[in-house]
Design an enzyme around this catalytic site. Sequence first.
Site, PDB file in Angstrom:
ATOM      1  N   TYR A  20       2.278   9.153 -11.134  1.00 38.85           N
ATOM      2  CA  TYR A  20       1.440   8.319 -10.276  1.00 38.85           C
ATOM      3  C   TYR A  20       0.633   7.314 -11.102  1.00 38.85           C
ATOM      4  O   TYR A  20       0.589   6.114 -10.783  1.00 38.85           O
ATOM      5  CB  TYR A  20       0.502   9.220  -9.475  1.00 38.85           C
ATOM      6  CG  TYR A  20      -0.339   8.526  -8.442  1.00 38.85           C
ATOM      7  CD1 TYR A  20       0.197   8.159  -7.202  1.00 38.85           C
ATOM      8  CD2 TYR A  20      -1.685   8.248  -8.679  1.00 38.85           C
ATOM      9  CE1 TYR A  20      -0.589   7.531  -6.235  1.00 38.85           C
ATOM     10  CE2 TYR A  20      -2.477   7.630  -7.727  1.00 38.85           C
ATOM     11  CZ  TYR A  20      -1.918   7.275  -6.507  1.00 38.85           C
ATOM     12  OH  TYR A  20      -2.694   6.651  -5.557  1.00 38.85           O
TER      13      TYR A  20
ATOM     14  N   ASN B  71       0.809  -1.218   0.000  1.00 41.57           N
ATOM     15  CA  ASN B  71       0.000   0.000   0.000  1.00 41.57           C
ATOM     16  C   ASN B  71       0.846   1.275   0.000  1.00 41.57           C
ATOM     17  O   ASN B  71       0.341   2.345  -0.324  1.00 41.57           O
ATOM     18  CB  ASN B  71      -0.918   0.001   1.229  1.00 41.57           C
ATOM     19  CG  ASN B  71      -1.615   1.319   1.434  1.00 41.57           C
ATOM     20  OD1 ASN B  71      -2.508   1.694   0.687  1.00 41.57           O
ATOM     21  ND2 ASN B  71      -1.181   2.072   2.447  1.00 41.57           N
TER      22      ASN B  71
END
Length: 250
Positions: free
Chosen positions: A156, A91
Amino acid sequence: MSAGGPRTALVTGGSRGIGRACALALAGDGHRVALCYRADKEGAAETVTAITDSGGQALAVAADVSDPGALDGAMKEIESTWGPVQILVNNAGVTRDGLLMRMTDEQWGEVLHTNLDGAFYAIRRATPGMIRGRFGRIVNVGSASGATGSAGQVNYAAAKAGLLGLTRSVARELASRNVTCNLVAPGPIATAMFDGVSDERQAELTRLVPLARLGTPDEVGATVAFLCSEAAGYITGAAIPVDGGLSMGH
């Protein structure tokens, strides 16, 4: 309690937000949960306290996932305490937004190193123990932007799209060893990271979501915990959106 009994889990980026929700959900299923943090020691301690106050077992370890040596040290600490990592949730992530033509090499590199390289390093380090134990659950936290793209976030979105290729390659490679690898792709989620987005952009994103609201970290955590369960043993190489319908058709 998980049907297969308690296992050892590692959640990277577990200090807050989605990572904390994943850690809490796994602990709620009876697993021993280690969480890795880079800088937010206080947040990591709060996650540990939340788990232990509920009767679970938790351990915080400090490491920058983009540094294989630091990650190895963290894994050794977990292994010496509880044994091999059997459940891995990747994560940890950062954003360094900017328009394409103004994006620096540093903005590009830091996001790719943390969000994509870090997941690879963690999987590579955890895999031998999973193979020896003939059990493994790997979940990579991607993003709806990995499928749809996102203006101002080429770094990203590229990293999150890369996670899908990583996920499916690992799934194919490790399937015969009873190790699954899946990806969860959140859409707009009410976290501190999202709070950093302008009000105008937040409103725009919310309007694009068919369910017309932000998701919660707990909704992502519940999906991740299911994919880490015995019940999800026949699911691998999947990309599960938790985005209120935002990425339908992609």
